[in-house]
Design an enzyme around this catalytic site. Structure first.
Site, PDB file in Angstrom:
ATOM      1  N   HIS A 107       0.858  -1.192   0.000  1.00 34.82           N
ATOM      2  CA  HIS A 107       0.000   0.000   0.000  1.00 34.82           C
ATOM      3  C   HIS A 107       0.888   1.234   0.000  1.00 34.82           C
ATOM      4  O   HIS A 107       1.889   1.288   0.713  1.00 34.82           O
ATOM      5  CB  HIS A 107      -0.892   0.011   1.251  1.00 34.82           C
ATOM      6  CG  HIS A 107      -2.011   1.004   1.188  1.00 34.82           C
ATOM      7  ND1 HIS A 107      -1.812   2.375   1.313  1.00 34.82           N
ATOM      8  CD2 HIS A 107      -3.348   0.842   1.019  1.00 34.82           C
ATOM      9  CE1 HIS A 107      -2.972   2.996   1.222  1.00 34.82           C
ATOM     10  NE2 HIS A 107      -3.923   2.088   1.036  1.00 34.82           N
ATOM     11  N   GLY A 196       6.032  22.319   9.992  1.00 38.21           N
ATOM     12  CA  GLY A 196       7.261  21.543  10.013  1.00 38.21           C
ATOM     13  C   GLY A 196       8.250  21.961   8.942  1.00 38.21           C
ATOM     14  O   GLY A 196       8.003  22.887   8.165  1.00 38.21           O
ATOM     15  N   PRO A 197       9.389  21.276   8.877  1.00 39.33           N
ATOM     16  CA  PRO A 197      10.477  21.651   7.972  1.00 39.33           C
ATOM     17  C   PRO A 197      10.222  21.218   6.530  1.00 39.33           C
ATOM     18  O   PRO A 197       9.313  20.431   6.255  1.00 39.33           O
ATOM     19  CB  PRO A 197      11.671  20.894   8.556  1.00 39.33           C
ATOM     20  CG  PRO A 197      11.054  19.651   9.140  1.00 39.33           C
ATOM     21  CD  PRO A 197       9.727  20.096   9.695  1.00 39.33           C
ATOM     22  N   VAL A 200      13.101  16.279   4.874  1.00 42.26           N
ATOM     23  CA  VAL A 200      12.467  15.066   5.414  1.00 42.26           C
ATOM     24  C   VAL A 200      13.480  14.214   6.171  1.00 42.26           C
ATOM     25  O   VAL A 200      14.591  13.990   5.703  1.00 42.26           O
ATOM     26  CB  VAL A 200      11.867  14.218   4.265  1.00 42.26           C
ATOM     27  CG1 VAL A 200      11.164  12.984   4.815  1.00 42.26           C
ATOM     28  CG2 VAL A 200      10.904  15.042   3.442  1.00 42.26           C
ATOM     29  N   SER A 201      13.067  13.702   7.322  1.00 42.01           N
ATOM     30  CA  SER A 201      13.793  12.617   7.976  1.00 42.01           C
ATOM     31  C   SER A 201      13.420  11.323   7.275  1.00 42.01           C
ATOM     32  O   SER A 201      12.234  10.958   7.204  1.00 42.01           O
ATOM     33  CB  SER A 201      13.399  12.530   9.461  1.00 42.01           C
ATOM     34  OG  SER A 201      13.655  11.236   9.970  1.00 42.01           O
ATOM     35  N   ALA A 203      13.744   8.442   8.195  1.00 41.18           N
ATOM     36  CA  ALA A 203      13.201   7.463   9.137  1.00 41.18           C
ATOM     37  C   ALA A 203      11.730   7.721   9.443  1.00 41.18           C
ATOM     38  O   ALA A 203      11.007   6.814   9.844  1.00 41.18           O
ATOM     39  CB  ALA A 203      14.005   7.474  10.433  1.00 41.18           C
ATOM     40  N   GLY A 205       9.581  10.263   7.385  1.00 44.13           N
ATOM     41  CA  GLY A 205       8.783  10.670   6.241  1.00 44.13           C
ATOM     42  C   GLY A 205       7.955  11.900   6.529  1.00 44.13           C
ATOM     43  O   GLY A 205       8.336  12.753   7.341  1.00 44.13           O
TER      44      GLY A 205
END
Length: 316
Positions: A107, A196-197, A200-201, A203, A205
């Protein structure tokens, strides 16, 4: 019964007539140890109730349905819902327990916490649902430094979820043409988030957060592994493909011997599951394929309210 008891019961009835429902979609269902701390976080506040949990191992995805009340100030503006801190606590637990780079499933998803959808129930309004969605979004973006995208009533312009997902590459599988694995997008997001920034992290997303009147998720199994056929059927059923209005679809692999038409019914009281089922069956038969009876991934609003009131009564 004294007057104080009557007053308390009346106040309780008023509070529990203004309900918000949160559907929280998390990218994990195979690792029980990862889900346990998330579910513990959901139970920290007894004023929030887990009504339903739906897991799909093939999709490697879980959906929690939570309900609580919303309180207003003297001018009628929403100021508090126990759902707020419960959802943020579950998100914190999810980010601690799950690494998106190690996740794969059939998915699509763009984050450990992939989607948070707030619905009004009973006498609550869509404005109240949007208020909660925006509060949760601000907390997640600031506290966890995750890009957050608002949609539907939570977005200033009412931007649709599928529009944002297309902009971010949500629908493109990145493994064997049928799976979503790790983080395969640029670390600099192509669309500015609402909270938020912009980096992307890998880990964690990104996360989508929206508010909408009741939306139903309805999946129809196709007894074939022909993914191209499933995708053709899905396209012809969807509003985008000229099919049924207010219906969004995906054709996905589901298990070793079947595919599935995963449907989002944006106005289920207008275009319901029976009509979608009939349309899919007709198109599948034209492809020489058999279908099974579809299934909802959640309870109806009426059943959710009934279960919530029962659980709250038992806890008093």
């Amino acid at each position: 019964m004294d007057s104080n008891s009557v007053s308390k019961d009346k106040k309780k009835n008023v509070i529990h007539s203004m309900l918000l429902c949160c559907k929280l979609y998390i990218s994990e269902s195979r690792n029980k140890e990862a889900l346990e701390p998330i579910e513990r976080a959901a139970k920290l506040d007894p004023e929030t109730v887990i009504i339903n949990k739906f897991q799909d191992r093939d999709y490697n995805r879980v959906n929690y349905t939570l309900v609580s009340y919303v309180i207003h100030d003297s001018t009628g503006c929403p100021i508090y819902s126990p759902l707020h801190q419960t959802v943020v606590a579950m998100v914190a637990a999810a980010y601690d327990a799950i690494n998106l780079e190690q996740h794969s499933g059939a998915h699509p998803r763009l984050g450990v916490v992939d989607d948070i959808l707030i619905h009004p129930l009973a006498r609550a309004s869509l404005d109240e649902a949007a208020w909660l969605a925006k509060k949760v979004a601000a907390d997640i973006g600031n506290r966890f430094q995750v890009p957050v995208y608002l949609y539907a009533a939570a977005h200033p312009m009412g931007k649709a979820l599928d529009t944002i997902r297309r902009e971010l590459g949500y629908y493109r599988p990145n493994f064997r043409g049928i799976q979503w694995a790790g983080w395969a997008q640029p670390e600099q997001v192509p669309v500015k988030p609402d909270e938020g920034p912009e980096v992307v992290s890998r880990a964690r997303g990104v996360v989508m957060i929206g508010a909408h009147q009741w939306v139903a998720m309805y999946n129809i199994p196709i007894m074939s592994t022909d993914l191209s056929a499933a995708r053709r059927i899905a396209q012809r059923v969807s509003a985008r493909g000229g099919g049924l209005p207010t219906v969004q679809t995906l054709g996905l692999f589901h298990g070793e011997d079947s595919t599935e038409i995963a449907c989002i019914l944006l106005e289920p009281n207008q275009i319901g599951a029976d009509r979608v089922q009939n349309h899919v069956e007709t198109l599948a038969s034209q492809e020489g394929l058999d279908t099974e009876k579809g299934y909802f991934t959640d309870l109806s609003p009426e059943m959710i309210i009934e279960r919530y009131m029962k659980l709250i009564s038992n806890s008093d």
